[in-house]
Scaffold this motif. Structure first.
Motif, PDB file in Angstrom:
ATOM      1  N   TYR A   1      58.217 103.966 118.541  1.00 32.10           N
ATOM      2  CA  TYR A   1      58.372 105.357 118.120  1.00 32.10           C
ATOM      3  C   TYR A   1      57.164 105.850 117.324  1.00 32.10           C
ATOM      4  O   TYR A   1      56.782 107.020 117.425  1.00 32.10           O
ATOM      5  CB  TYR A   1      59.647 105.529 117.299  1.00 32.10           C
ATOM      6  CG  TYR A   1      60.873 105.689 118.167  1.00 32.10           C
ATOM      7  CD1 TYR A   1      61.289 106.944 118.602  1.00 32.10           C
ATOM      8  CD2 TYR A   1      61.594 104.587 118.584  1.00 32.10           C
ATOM      9  CE1 TYR A   1      62.395 107.101 119.410  1.00 32.10           C
ATOM     10  CE2 TYR A   1      62.709 104.730 119.402  1.00 32.10           C
ATOM     11  CZ  TYR A   1      63.102 105.991 119.818  1.00 32.10           C
ATOM     12  OH  TYR A   1      64.194 106.138 120.634  1.00 32.10           O
ATOM     13  N   ARG A   2      56.554 104.968 116.549  1.00 29.02           N
ATOM     14  CA  ARG A   2      55.407 105.391 115.742  1.00 29.02           C
ATOM     15  C   ARG A   2      54.138 105.556 116.570  1.00 29.02           C
ATOM     16  O   ARG A   2      53.203 106.234 116.134  1.00 29.02           O
ATOM     17  CB  ARG A   2      55.184 104.380 114.609  1.00 29.02           C
ATOM     18  CG  ARG A   2      56.297 104.415 113.590  1.00 29.02           C
ATOM     19  CD  ARG A   2      56.221 103.283 112.576  1.00 29.02           C
ATOM     20  NE  ARG A   2      57.378 103.322 111.679  1.00 29.02           N
ATOM     21  CZ  ARG A   2      57.622 102.433 110.730  1.00 29.02           C
ATOM     22  NH1 ARG A   2      56.769 101.420 110.542  1.00 29.02           N
ATOM     23  NH2 ARG A   2      58.696 102.534 109.966  1.00 29.02           N
TER      24      ARG A   2
ATOM     25  N   ARG B   1      60.617 117.389 119.986  1.00 27.24           N
ATOM     26  CA  ARG B   1      61.873 117.189 119.260  1.00 27.24           C
ATOM     27  C   ARG B   1      62.277 115.711 119.250  1.00 27.24           C
ATOM     28  O   ARG B   1      62.445 115.091 120.285  1.00 27.24           O
ATOM     29  CB  ARG B   1      62.981 118.030 119.900  1.00 27.24           C
ATOM     30  CG  ARG B   1      62.810 119.529 119.649  1.00 27.24           C
ATOM     31  CD  ARG B   1      63.598 120.368 120.620  1.00 27.24           C
ATOM     32  NE  ARG B   1      65.034 120.136 120.540  1.00 27.24           N
ATOM     33  CZ  ARG B   1      65.910 120.795 121.295  1.00 27.24           C
ATOM     34  NH1 ARG B   1      65.496 121.698 122.174  1.00 27.24           N
ATOM     35  NH2 ARG B   1      67.193 120.546 121.184  1.00 27.24           N
ATOM     36  N   TRP B   2      62.448 115.177 118.035  1.00 27.41           N
ATOM     37  CA  TRP B   2      62.947 113.822 117.848  1.00 27.41           C
ATOM     38  C   TRP B   2      64.355 113.898 117.286  1.00 27.41           C
ATOM     39  O   TRP B   2      64.660 114.786 116.475  1.00 27.41           O
ATOM     40  CB  TRP B   2      62.088 113.052 116.853  1.00 27.41           C
ATOM     41  CG  TRP B   2      60.713 112.701 117.330  1.00 27.41           C
ATOM     42  CD1 TRP B   2      59.533 113.268 116.929  1.00 27.41           C
ATOM     43  CD2 TRP B   2      60.371 111.684 118.272  1.00 27.41           C
ATOM     44  NE1 TRP B   2      58.477 112.666 117.565  1.00 27.41           N
ATOM     45  CE2 TRP B   2      58.962 111.688 118.397  1.00 27.41           C
ATOM     46  CE3 TRP B   2      61.100 110.764 119.015  1.00 27.41           C
ATOM     47  CZ2 TRP B   2      58.277 110.810 119.234  1.00 27.41           C
ATOM     48  CZ3 TRP B   2      60.423 109.892 119.852  1.00 27.41           C
ATOM     49  CH2 TRP B   2      59.022 109.919 119.952  1.00 27.41           C
TER      50      TRP B   2
ATOM     51  N   LYS C   1      63.353 110.122 113.885  1.00 24.85           N
ATOM     52  CA  LYS C   1      62.585 110.614 112.742  1.00 24.85           C
ATOM     53  C   LYS C   1      62.525 109.555 111.644  1.00 24.85           C
ATOM     54  O   LYS C   1      61.485 109.361 111.000  1.00 24.85           O
ATOM     55  CB  LYS C   1      63.214 111.899 112.201  1.00 24.85           C
ATOM     56  CG  LYS C   1      63.076 113.100 113.123  1.00 24.85           C
ATOM     57  CD  LYS C   1      63.790 114.310 112.542  1.00 24.85           C
ATOM     58  CE  LYS C   1      63.687 115.511 113.470  1.00 24.85           C
ATOM     59  NZ  LYS C   1      64.450 116.673 112.944  1.00 24.85           N
TER      60      LYS C   1
ATOM     61  N   ARG D   1      60.258 106.606 112.664  1.00 19.87           N
ATOM     62  CA  ARG D   1      58.837 106.958 112.652  1.00 19.87           C
ATOM     63  C   ARG D   1      58.258 106.992 111.233  1.00 19.87           C
ATOM     64  O   ARG D   1      57.044 107.083 111.071  1.00 19.87           O
ATOM     65  CB  ARG D   1      58.637 108.325 113.325  1.00 19.87           C
ATOM     66  CG  ARG D   1      58.715 108.247 114.838  1.00 19.87           C
ATOM     67  CD  ARG D   1      58.742 109.640 115.479  1.00 19.87           C
ATOM     68  NE  ARG D   1      57.621 110.475 115.108  1.00 19.87           N
ATOM     69  CZ  ARG D   1      56.408 110.414 115.652  1.00 19.87           C
ATOM     70  NH1 ARG D   1      56.161 109.505 116.596  1.00 19.87           N
ATOM     71  NH2 ARG D   1      55.447 111.222 115.266  1.00 19.87           N
ATOM     72  N   THR D   2      59.121 106.922 110.229  1.00 20.81           N
ATOM     73  CA  THR D   2      58.675 107.021 108.839  1.00 20.81           C
ATOM     74  C   THR D   2      58.483 105.630 108.238  1.00 20.81           C
ATOM     75  O   THR D   2      59.444 104.848 108.148  1.00 20.81           O
ATOM     76  CB  THR D   2      59.706 107.793 107.990  1.00 20.81           C
ATOM     77  OG1 THR D   2      59.958 109.063 108.605  1.00 20.81           O
ATOM     78  CG2 THR D   2      59.185 108.012 106.580  1.00 20.81           C
TER      79      THR D   2
END
Length: 286
Positions: free
Chosen positions: A194-195, A132-133, A138, A141-142
């Protein structure tokens, strides 16, 4: 009295708050998360200096640490930096106090150095997260979207968001945390960090190793944490089945800053007891 020393690990300068410049033995290591710095441990760090050697580093990408373009900010690379800092201070046995991303960093180090781990305190963190982020994670990470979000996250915007989501956070600490999140180099580090992390892989890699440590463990969580839900506190028992779990009602993501007395009443006796237990084992084996 705390002083800030400069430690070089792998060619990177790491500022470290500490009450001891030399010597060897047990040490309490405070590891911040995102956004953060060693100084964020504030009163809890000061209380611990009354009975222990302490260190609180500014991890690469954060606080006053040296910024380098070749840093990757993976969990493993940050754990390696932590290892270098602990080696510099001749840490024989380590009592880890971890928060936010300091959890994955510190727990990765612990799994790789089981003989050096004396106790673990995790505060609003852990590796057992059910993949769970939170919302911002989220976005970060995009690709492209994450970069755009970081551009839009000005100091004013950050202050508004963090303040509204953590209404109990004192003004002084709100400003400090917002300042930590502002530098462009930190924003870039956050995106890389995060990525590079896959939660299921980390949990699968570390859970059993941590469960086998058989050491004192404590889980502390802000009951109103807006970023990492309080229901994940009990999930950390997967890694530390014997841990005590303490919820601080009304506190947000930084419970030791929101409600210092409540957190100190739990953490300080735990650390004191852990020191006594380690010393008893040492005497018993001598």
């Amino acid at each position: 009295m705390l002083e800030k020393l400069q430690v070089v690990v792998g060619g990177t300068r790491i500022p470290v708050l500490t009450n001891v410049a030399d010597g060897a033995g047990d040490i309490v290591c405070f590891v911040h998360g995102n956004p953060g710095a060693g100084s964020d441990w504030g009163p809890l760090l000061e209380k611990t200096t009354e009975f222990a050697r302490v260190i609180a580093p500014d991890m690469p990408g954060f606080g006053d640490s040296e910024r380098r373009t070749d840093q990757d900010f993976t969990v493993d690379s940050q754990a390696a930096v932590l290892d270098g800092v602990l080696e510099h201070f001749d840490a024989a046995r380590v009592h880890l106090v971890l928060h936010d991303f300091g959890g994955p960093w510190g727990l990765t180090w612990a799994a790789g150095n089981p003989e050096k781990v004396a106790s673990i305190t995790i505060i609003d963190t852990g590796i057992n997260r059910e993949a769970r982020w939170n919302g911002f994670a989220k976005l970060w990470r995009t690709p492209v979207i994450g970069e755009l979000v970081q551009v839009l996250m000005t100091r004013r915007v950050n202050r508004s968001i963090i303040g509204k989501k953590n209404p109990e956070l004192p003004e002084k600490w709100l400003n400090e945390i917002v300042n930590h999140a502002t530098p462009r180099s930190t924003k870039r580090a956050v995106l890389k960090m995060y990525r590079s992390l896959e939660l299921p892989e980390l949990e699968a890699r570390l859970t059993e190793k941590l469960r086998n440590l058989d050491i004192p463990a404590l889980v502390v969580w802000g009951g109103a944490d807006p970023f990492i839900s309080v229901d994940l506190a009990q999930k950390q028992l997967k890694s530390f089945p014997g841990a005590a779990v303490e919820i601080v009602p009304g506190a947000g993501h930084w419970p030791w800053l929101d409600d210092p007395s409540s957190v100190e009443k739990v953490v300080i006796p735990f650390l004191l007891g852990s020191f006594a237990e380690v010393n008893a084992v040492t005497l018993g084996n001598s």
